[in-house]
Design an enzyme around this catalytic site. Structure first.
Site, PDB file in Angstrom:
ATOM      1  N   HIS A  42       0.860  -1.187   0.000  1.00 17.58           N
ATOM      2  CA  HIS A  42       0.000   0.000   0.000  1.00 17.58           C
ATOM      3  C   HIS A  42       0.899   1.240   0.000  1.00 17.58           C
ATOM      4  O   HIS A  42       1.546   1.532  -0.999  1.00 17.58           O
ATOM      5  CB  HIS A  42      -0.938  -0.093   1.209  1.00 17.58           C
ATOM      6  CG  HIS A  42      -2.098   0.856   1.227  1.00 17.58           C
ATOM      7  ND1 HIS A  42      -2.400   1.712   0.206  1.00 17.58           N
ATOM      8  CD2 HIS A  42      -3.040   1.086   2.182  1.00 17.58           C
ATOM      9  CE1 HIS A  42      -3.481   2.416   0.524  1.00 17.58           C
ATOM     10  NE2 HIS A  42      -3.886   2.060   1.718  1.00 17.58           N
ATOM     11  N   HIS A  89      -2.598  -2.227 -10.056  1.00 16.80           N
ATOM     12  CA  HIS A  89      -3.522  -1.624  -9.102  1.00 16.80           C
ATOM     13  C   HIS A  89      -4.793  -2.457  -9.054  1.00 16.80           C
ATOM     14  O   HIS A  89      -5.229  -2.978 -10.072  1.00 16.80           O
ATOM     15  CB  HIS A  89      -3.850  -0.186  -9.533  1.00 16.80           C
ATOM     16  CG  HIS A  89      -4.460   0.622  -8.433  1.00 16.80           C
ATOM     17  ND1 HIS A  89      -5.799   0.592  -8.160  1.00 16.80           N
ATOM     18  CD2 HIS A  89      -3.891   1.461  -7.528  1.00 16.80           C
ATOM     19  CE1 HIS A  89      -6.035   1.398  -7.127  1.00 16.80           C
ATOM     20  NE2 HIS A  89      -4.902   1.935  -6.724  1.00 16.80           N
ATOM     21  N   ASP A 127       2.583   5.515  -7.207  1.00 10.43           N
ATOM     22  CA  ASP A 127       3.835   5.399  -6.459  1.00 10.43           C
ATOM     23  C   ASP A 127       5.064   5.226  -7.327  1.00 10.43           C
ATOM     24  O   ASP A 127       6.185   5.304  -6.826  1.00 10.43           O
ATOM     25  CB  ASP A 127       3.753   4.205  -5.491  1.00 10.43           C
ATOM     26  CG  ASP A 127       2.823   4.489  -4.348  1.00 10.43           C
ATOM     27  OD1 ASP A 127       2.784   5.649  -3.911  1.00 10.43           O
ATOM     28  OD2 ASP A 127       2.132   3.564  -3.885  1.00 10.43           O
TER      29      ASP A 127
HETATM   30  N1  CMC Z   1       4.521  -6.935 -10.851  1.00 10.44           N
HETATM   31  C1  CMC Z   1       4.407  -8.159 -11.412  1.00 10.44           C
HETATM   32  N2  CMC Z   1       3.283  -8.843 -11.469  1.00 10.44           N
HETATM   33  C2  CMC Z   1       2.190  -8.290 -10.924  1.00 10.44           C
HETATM   34  C3  CMC Z   1       2.223  -7.029 -10.300  1.00 10.44           C
HETATM   35  C4  CMC Z   1       3.448  -6.347 -10.282  1.00 10.44           C
HETATM   36  N3  CMC Z   1       3.567  -5.132  -9.722  1.00 10.44           N
HETATM   37  N4  CMC Z   1       0.998  -6.724  -9.835  1.00 10.44           N
HETATM   38  C5  CMC Z   1       0.209  -7.760 -10.147  1.00 10.44           C
HETATM   39  N5  CMC Z   1       0.922  -8.705 -10.810  1.00 10.44           N
HETATM   40  C6  CMC Z   1       0.418  -9.951 -11.361  1.00 10.44           C
HETATM   41  C7  CMC Z   1       0.046 -10.952 -10.287  1.00 10.44           C
HETATM   42  O1  CMC Z   1       1.136 -11.778  -9.978  1.00 10.44           O
HETATM   43  C8  CMC Z   1      -1.082 -11.695 -10.940  1.00 10.44           C
HETATM   44  O2  CMC Z   1      -0.516 -12.565 -11.880  1.00 10.44           O
HETATM   45  P1  CMC Z   1      -1.206 -14.007 -12.150  1.00 10.44           P
HETATM   46  O3  CMC Z   1      -2.570 -13.687 -12.714  1.00 10.44           O
HETATM   47  O4  CMC Z   1      -0.289 -14.680 -13.118  1.00 10.44           O
HETATM   48  O5  CMC Z   1      -1.285 -14.693 -10.818  1.00 10.44           O
HETATM   49  C9  CMC Z   1      -1.818 -10.635 -11.727  1.00 10.44           C
HETATM   50  O6  CMC Z   1      -0.814  -9.636 -12.020  1.00 10.44           O
HETATM   51  C10 CMC Z   1      -2.972 -10.000 -10.989  1.00 10.44           C
HETATM   52  O7  CMC Z   1      -2.468  -9.448  -9.787  1.00 10.44           O
HETATM   53  P2  CMC Z   1      -3.206  -9.489  -8.392  1.00 10.44           P
HETATM   54  O8  CMC Z   1      -2.204  -9.739  -7.319  1.00 10.44           O
HETATM   55  O9  CMC Z   1      -4.406 -10.386  -8.465  1.00 10.44           O
HETATM   56  O10 CMC Z   1      -3.734  -7.998  -8.304  1.00 10.44           O
HETATM   57  P3  CMC Z   1      -4.274  -7.313  -7.013  1.00 10.44           P
HETATM   58  O11 CMC Z   1      -5.385  -6.432  -7.443  1.00 10.44           O
HETATM   59  O12 CMC Z   1      -4.542  -8.286  -5.937  1.00 10.44           O
HETATM   60  O13 CMC Z   1      -3.013  -6.442  -6.533  1.00 10.44           O
HETATM   61  C11 CMC Z   1      -1.531  -4.688  -6.146  1.00 10.44           C
HETATM   62  C12 CMC Z   1      -2.886  -5.086  -6.699  1.00 10.44           C
HETATM   63  C13 CMC Z   1      -1.378  -3.152  -6.200  1.00 10.44           C
HETATM   64  C14 CMC Z   1      -1.412  -5.107  -4.663  1.00 10.44           C
HETATM   65  C15 CMC Z   1      -0.427  -5.358  -6.966  1.00 10.44           C
HETATM   66  O14 CMC Z   1      -0.525  -4.952  -8.309  1.00 10.44           O
HETATM   67  C16 CMC Z   1       0.966  -5.071  -6.437  1.00 10.44           C
HETATM   68  O15 CMC Z   1       1.403  -5.734  -5.495  1.00 10.44           O
HETATM   69  N6  CMC Z   1       1.712  -4.080  -7.009  1.00 10.44           N
HETATM   70  C17 CMC Z   1       3.003  -3.709  -6.522  1.00 10.44           C
HETATM   71  C18 CMC Z   1       2.874  -2.876  -5.271  1.00 10.44           C
HETATM   72  C19 CMC Z   1       2.386  -1.477  -5.566  1.00 10.44           C
HETATM   73  O16 CMC Z   1       2.874  -0.799  -6.466  1.00 10.44           O
HETATM   74  N7  CMC Z   1       1.441  -0.993  -4.753  1.00 10.44           N
HETATM   75  C20 CMC Z   1       0.917   0.369  -4.853  1.00 10.44           C
HETATM   76  C21 CMC Z   1      -0.533   0.383  -5.179  1.00 10.44           C
HETATM   77  S1  CMC Z   1      -1.097   2.025  -5.608  1.00 10.44           S
HETATM   78  C22 CMC Z   1      -0.993   3.021  -4.192  1.00 10.44           C
HETATM   79  C23 CMC Z   1      -1.630   2.444  -2.994  1.00 10.44           C
HETATM   80  O17 CMC Z   1      -2.833   2.102  -3.028  1.00 10.44           O
HETATM   81  O18 CMC Z   1      -0.961   2.375  -1.949  1.00 10.44           O
END
Ligand code: CMC
Length: 390
Positions: free
Chosen positions: A227, A268, A324
């Protein structure tokens, strides 16, 4: 009875809200109906704060009164200072912020009257006003520097920068470009509907606890690397990559990591297109770097974005840069250590937390948050005496 199973509430609306609208497919973000791009260009942080909390843009007189109120609640009780002195010399400022905001509830027992509109209003003013002071104190503590008291003649952002930067008794005058840039960053971070920290504030607040305790829970949620900790993680990642030539190798390791290793600052839960805040931030970054000189990690970030946006893995999963990805580069160029990045997120998000908290308190449909579960444990069994266990 029949029960929906929806881990992490991916598909469940937890409340009705009139504050922030997001269309994740189109990349739209609006506060009270106003597009984020227009607010970032034309408004100021305290005006946006008024808008989010009160639902309408202020008249000049209303903004003046609101600014006056916030400005004159920036001081904290001297015992808050003493409280903060108790932390270890190397305490993370975000941890200090969460604990100190929780401690505020003991300084303002009147905050328990959450049904009283006037009391709510004063607590919200206090939270918005004191957050930069506590944030700056946590920074000064971690640097071993004396605390600087608020200067009520300065703007919200200029005062914060002065409490961070001032040395001795010399006045600190923030560069107007940097003051403006931080103000825009604060606008972009002010609210984002039902994100993890806001949901935490609503959940904790639904027990009818005081808003300091609820907001402190929000700060805890924002501390996590997925986050508010993401911009810190982005910088660590860019440093780890170290050079443009190492990017393809890094992307390869992300793709083969089976979700273990992520491209921080990408992806996201809601945006499945370019984060509209990231677009504004890229412009702000250019303005800041003209003053501070370019952050050497920028080239790596730009190239990383370019490569990722062409890579099938990221395209297929609709992973775009989020807010971010560039904010950390700006904070670093402005001289903030990475530990302060989530704190710089928490200051403006306090406005969103307060607006959402008050909306929840006033909502007649709101009940204490109490989700159900799908039980997957053992069936009923009889207790086995200790001497019968092997
Ligand atoms: N890098 C590589 N792969 C990713 C990433 C990433 N940053 N984000 C998602 N994926 C992949 C994930 O592994 C999954 O792949 P598969 O379908 O093969 O299993 C697919 O994309 C869908 O991801 P998810 O985990 O189901 O997506 P989510 O909605 O649960 O997660 C998230 C959203 C923001 C937690 C995630 O994208 C992430 O961890 N990003 C990196 C951390 C980040 O930048 N966070 C800041 C968010 S914006 C500001 C805030 O709200 O704080």
């Amino acid at each position: 009875g029949l029960m929906g199973y929806d881990p992490a509430f991916l598909n469940t609306a937890n409340c009705k809200s009139a504050i922030t609208y997001i269309d994740g497919d189109k990349g739209i973000l609006e506060y009270r109906g106003y597009p984020i791009e227009q607010l970032a260009e034309k408004s100021s942080f305290l005006e946006v704060a008024y808008l989010l909390i009160n639902g309408a843009l202020p008249t000049p007189k209303e903004l003046e009164q609101f600014t006056h109120l916030v400005t004159h609640h920036t001081y904290v009780h001297e015992n808050i200072k003493a409280f903060m002195d108790g932390f270890r010399y190397d305490a993370h400022p975000m941890s200090m912020l969460a604990s100190t905001v929780a401690a505020l509830s003991s300084f303002y027992p009147d905050a328990k009257s959450i049904k009283d509109e006037q009391s709510r209003s004063i607590q919200i003013t206090r939270l918005i006003a004191k957050m930069p002071t506590i944030a700056a104190f946590s920074f000064r503590h971690s640097m071993g520097l004396p605390y600087i008291y608020p200067d009520n003649d300065l703007s919200y952002v200029a005062n914060f920068l002065a409490m961070i930067r001032r040395i001795g008794t010399a006045t600190y005058k923030a560069h107007p470009t940097l003051e403006h840039a931080l103000d825009v960053l604060f606008i972009l971070h002010a609210d984002h509907e039902q994100n993890c920290s806001t949901t935490s504030v609503r959940t904790v607040g639904s027990s009818e606890v005081d808003p300091y305790s609820a907001v402190s829970a929000g700060i805890g949620a924002l501390y996590g690397p997925l986050h508010g900790g993401a911009n810190e993680a982005v910088l660590r990642m860019l440093r780890e990559i170290g050079h443009i030539s190492k990017i393809p190798e890094f992307i390869k390791s992300v793709k083969s990591g089976e979700g273990e290793k992520k491209l921080m600052g990408f992806g996201h839960r809601v945006y499945k297109s370019y984060d509209p805040r990231a677009k504004v931030i890229k412009r702000v970054a250019d303005e800041v770097f003209e003053v501070t000189g370019k952050n050497p990690l920028l080239d790596i970030a730009l190239e990383l974005e370019r490569i990722a946006l062409q890579d099938e893995y990221f395209v297929k999963r609709k992973l775009y840069p989020n807010v971010d990805f560039y904010s950390g580069l700006i904070y670093e160029a402005m001289g903030f250590p990475v530990e302060m990045f989530p704190v710089l997120f928490a200051i403006p998000r306090t406005v969103g937390w307060c607006a959402q908290w008050e909306e929840m308190v006033k909502d007649p449909e709101q009940k204490i948050a109490r989700p159900r579960q799908v039980f997957v444990g053992s069936k009923r069994r009889d207790y086995i005496p200790m001497d019968k266990r092997t």
